[in-house]
Motif scaffolding. Sequence first.
Motif, PDB file in Angstrom:
ATOM      1  N   GLU A 195       0.826  -1.201   0.000  1.00 44.39           N
ATOM      2  CA  GLU A 195       0.000   0.000   0.000  1.00 44.39           C
ATOM      3  C   GLU A 195       0.861   1.252   0.000  1.00 44.39           C
ATOM      4  N   ARG A 196       1.909   1.248   0.787  1.00 44.49           N
ATOM      5  CA  ARG A 196       2.820   2.398   0.837  1.00 44.49           C
ATOM      6  C   ARG A 196       3.480   2.618  -0.523  1.00 44.49           C
ATOM      7  N   GLU A 197       3.882   1.506  -1.165  1.00 41.87           N
ATOM      8  CA  GLU A 197       4.518   1.583  -2.479  1.00 41.87           C
ATOM      9  C   GLU A 197       3.567   2.207  -3.505  1.00 41.87           C
ATOM     10  N   VAL A 198       2.295   1.771  -3.488  1.00 42.58           N
ATOM     11  CA  VAL A 198       1.297   2.314  -4.405  1.00 42.58           C
ATOM     12  C   VAL A 198       1.132   3.806  -4.186  1.00 42.58           C
ATOM     13  N   LEU A 199       0.985   4.209  -2.923  1.00 40.35           N
ATOM     14  CA  LEU A 199       0.784   5.631  -2.611  1.00 40.35           C
ATOM     15  C   LEU A 199       1.966   6.468  -3.084  1.00 40.35           C
ATOM     16  N   GLN A 200       3.178   5.998  -2.823  1.00 40.28           N
ATOM     17  CA  GLN A 200       4.371   6.747  -3.223  1.00 40.28           C
ATOM     18  C   GLN A 200       4.422   6.932  -4.729  1.00 40.28           C
ATOM     19  N   ARG A 201       4.120   5.856  -5.469  1.00 44.32           N
ATOM     20  CA  ARG A 201       4.216   5.934  -6.927  1.00 44.32           C
ATOM     21  C   ARG A 201       3.151   6.851  -7.519  1.00 44.32           C
ATOM     22  N   VAL A 202       1.936   6.761  -6.985  1.00 47.40           N
ATOM     23  CA  VAL A 202       0.865   7.596  -7.535  1.00 47.40           C
ATOM     24  C   VAL A 202       1.104   9.067  -7.212  1.00 47.40           C
ATOM     25  N   LEU A 203       1.546   9.355  -6.001  1.00 48.91           N
ATOM     26  CA  LEU A 203       1.843  10.745  -5.641  1.00 48.91           C
ATOM     27  C   LEU A 203       2.971  11.298  -6.506  1.00 48.91           C
ATOM     28  N   ALA A 204       3.990  10.471  -6.750  1.00 53.42           N
ATOM     29  CA  ALA A 204       5.097  10.921  -7.609  1.00 53.42           C
ATOM     30  C   ALA A 204       4.612  11.136  -9.033  1.00 53.42           C
ATOM     31  N   ARG A 205       3.718  10.275  -9.478  1.00 53.59           N
ATOM     32  CA  ARG A 205       3.204  10.373 -10.849  1.00 53.59           C
ATOM     33  C   ARG A 205       2.492  11.691 -11.089  1.00 53.59           C
ATOM     34  N   PHE A 206       1.795  12.187 -10.056  1.00 56.08           N
ATOM     35  CA  PHE A 206       1.039  13.432 -10.203  1.00 56.08           C
ATOM     36  C   PHE A 206       1.716  14.600  -9.488  1.00 56.08           C
ATOM     37  N   ASP A 207       3.054  14.518  -9.347  1.00 60.66           N
ATOM     38  CA  ASP A 207       3.837  15.608  -8.763  1.00 60.66           C
ATOM     39  C   ASP A 207       3.299  16.051  -7.410  1.00 60.66           C
ATOM     40  N   GLY A 208       2.837  15.096  -6.620  1.00 54.05           N
ATOM     41  CA  GLY A 208       2.373  15.395  -5.280  1.00 54.05           C
ATOM     42  C   GLY A 208       0.944  15.880  -5.186  1.00 54.05           C
ATOM     43  N   ARG A 240      -2.562  15.664  -4.474  1.00 55.33           N
ATOM     44  CA  ARG A 240      -3.399  14.683  -3.782  1.00 55.33           C
ATOM     45  C   ARG A 240      -4.765  14.555  -4.459  1.00 55.33           C
ATOM     46  N   ARG A 241      -5.235  15.625  -5.041  1.00 50.09           N
ATOM     47  CA  ARG A 241      -6.526  15.571  -5.721  1.00 50.09           C
ATOM     48  C   ARG A 241      -6.461  14.604  -6.900  1.00 50.09           C
ATOM     49  N   LEU A 242      -5.421  14.747  -7.737  1.00 50.38           N
ATOM     50  CA  LEU A 242      -5.294  13.872  -8.904  1.00 50.38           C
ATOM     51  C   LEU A 242      -4.969  12.441  -8.487  1.00 50.38           C
ATOM     52  N   ALA A 243      -4.161  12.292  -7.439  1.00 50.70           N
ATOM     53  CA  ALA A 243      -3.816  10.955  -6.964  1.00 50.70           C
ATOM     54  C   ALA A 243      -5.063  10.228  -6.463  1.00 50.70           C
ATOM     55  N   ALA A 244      -5.912  10.938  -5.721  1.00 54.86           N
ATOM     56  CA  ALA A 244      -7.134  10.321  -5.204  1.00 54.86           C
ATOM     57  C   ALA A 244      -8.047   9.891  -6.335  1.00 54.86           C
ATOM     58  N   ARG A 245      -8.162  10.729  -7.374  1.00 60.57           N
ATOM     59  CA  ARG A 245      -8.995  10.377  -8.521  1.00 60.57           C
ATOM     60  C   ARG A 245      -8.458   9.143  -9.223  1.00 60.57           C
ATOM     61  N   SER A 246      -7.134   9.072  -9.374  1.00 61.49           N
ATOM     62  CA  SER A 246      -6.530   7.926 -10.052  1.00 61.49           C
ATOM     63  C   SER A 246      -6.772   6.637  -9.286  1.00 61.49           C
ATOM     64  N   LEU A 247      -6.714   6.716  -7.953  1.00 58.67           N
ATOM     65  CA  LEU A 247      -6.912   5.540  -7.112  1.00 58.67           C
ATOM     66  C   LEU A 247      -8.374   5.224  -6.862  1.00 58.67           C
ATOM     67  N   ILE A 250      -1.941   8.642   3.754  1.00 55.28           N
ATOM     68  CA  ILE A 250      -0.655   9.336   3.730  1.00 55.28           C
ATOM     69  C   ILE A 250      -0.129   9.506   5.150  1.00 55.28           C
ATOM     70  N   LYS A 251      -1.016   9.887   6.057  1.00 66.04           N
ATOM     71  CA  LYS A 251      -0.629  10.070   7.455  1.00 66.04           C
ATOM     72  C   LYS A 251      -0.228   8.743   8.085  1.00 66.04           C
ATOM     73  N   GLU A 252      -0.988   7.681   7.798  1.00 66.12           N
ATOM     74  CA  GLU A 252      -0.693   6.373   8.360  1.00 66.12           C
ATOM     75  C   GLU A 252       0.695   5.875   7.951  1.00 66.12           C
ATOM     76  N   HIS A 253       1.076   6.185   6.715  1.00 62.03           N
ATOM     77  CA  HIS A 253       2.364   5.687   6.201  1.00 62.03           C
ATOM     78  C   HIS A 253       3.495   6.712   6.339  1.00 62.03           C
ATOM     79  N   GLY A 254       3.202   7.859   6.971  1.00 60.16           N
ATOM     80  CA  GLY A 254       4.232   8.869   7.195  1.00 60.16           C
ATOM     81  C   GLY A 254       4.806   9.455   5.929  1.00 60.16           C
ATOM     82  N   LEU A 255       3.930   9.674   4.928  1.00 58.90           N
ATOM     83  CA  LEU A 255       4.400  10.165   3.630  1.00 58.90           C
ATOM     84  C   LEU A 255       4.271  11.676   3.487  1.00 58.90           C
TER      85      LEU A 255
END
Length: 390
Positions: A351-364, A366-373, A384-389
């Motif tokens: 889960e942490r790996e997925v979050l990191q990659r999606v956030l990086a994909r959309f340059d941080g 969160r709106r676009l990352a949430a839509r993608s996921l 993000i808070k749970e994984h300390g990102l």
Amino acid sequence: MNGFEQKESFSESMDRAAFQARFGIIGRSLEMREIIDTVMQVAPTDITVLLTGESGTGKEVLAHAIHGGSKRADRKFIAVNCGAIPEGILESELFGHEKGSFTGAIETRKGYFELADGGTIFLDEIGDTPITTQVKLLRVLENGEFMRVGSAEQRRTDVRVIAATNKDLEQEVRAKHFRQDLYYRLRSVNIRIPPLRNRRSDIKLFVDMLLNDAQHAAPANRIMLTDDAMDALMRHSWPGNIRELKNTLESIAILEHGHVVDATVISKYLPSHDLYEHDRALPVSLGKSPEQAEREMIIGLLRGLWLQIEDLKRLVEQGQAHSQLALPSAEDTTAGTGGVSLDELSLEEIEREVLQRVLARFDGSRRLAARSLKISERTLYRKIKEHGLG
């Protein structure tokens, strides 16, 4: 003047084509003609409207059209993304608060319902609203009454409410995640917007419009689509709907400008297989443990994200007219994990790996990352808070 009299006078002043042109609604399919006719009928009234459909189908466009065709058109239209506002402050954002009512409330503040008085409020992602807030939404919908956070004073507002969701609210009601009384109050008129794959005759209209817009914004971004290129676009399932089509065509217009674009070129910008039919399907348990089933779902999502990284082509070096990004195969589950198979990682690590990659994909973003996921921004913030990102 009652609602029916308003509806008749409005309908007589504008036909469907003029209404579409005025509010930028694209579509000639039978489904869209029926939707537009319904919108034209309800717009002049004050009836509450619920817009349902997948993400990217154009719910906010229709909300603007309903407001623009109403007697409130010259008043405020306020759009609120209920899924993007953290649960702890959503009530304050909607209804306002008094000074000192909670930590950080350094001044009295009006909420969206108060600011929209006389106009229209659009509650997007209404399905992500907490139960405690739903109670207060029901009250303001029924009699226009609300109280600011920290106040005992009843206030009134006169707003027209349009709500939207990509969730199945009937299922949410059955799961007790959404109040039944609020659901029935919202769906006075329920307009279901079909996904793009169910109205393929409209795809060419969107392609023509979006390419024209791209060329108008940058005349150098002129391309010519061959017939087989258009066929490829028409065959794609477009799980991201109009939003996905728009992003894809913008990438093509920028990277292929000045060229004839055929089906081979189009294939570089589309997933190598139909994500809607495969990667987006949830795994069948078949006797597996809940943790294993969830692990497979997340691994499938990660593979799907790799197959969609054509969006990253916008990052190619300037002046590089043709670029092809090497994509890992659907079976490659070790990319970016230091050579460790995803099957060897814990669910939390995946889960942490997925979050990191999606956030990086959309340059941080969160709106676009949430839509993608396909999750709410509130859920993304929590993860993000749970994984300390951040």
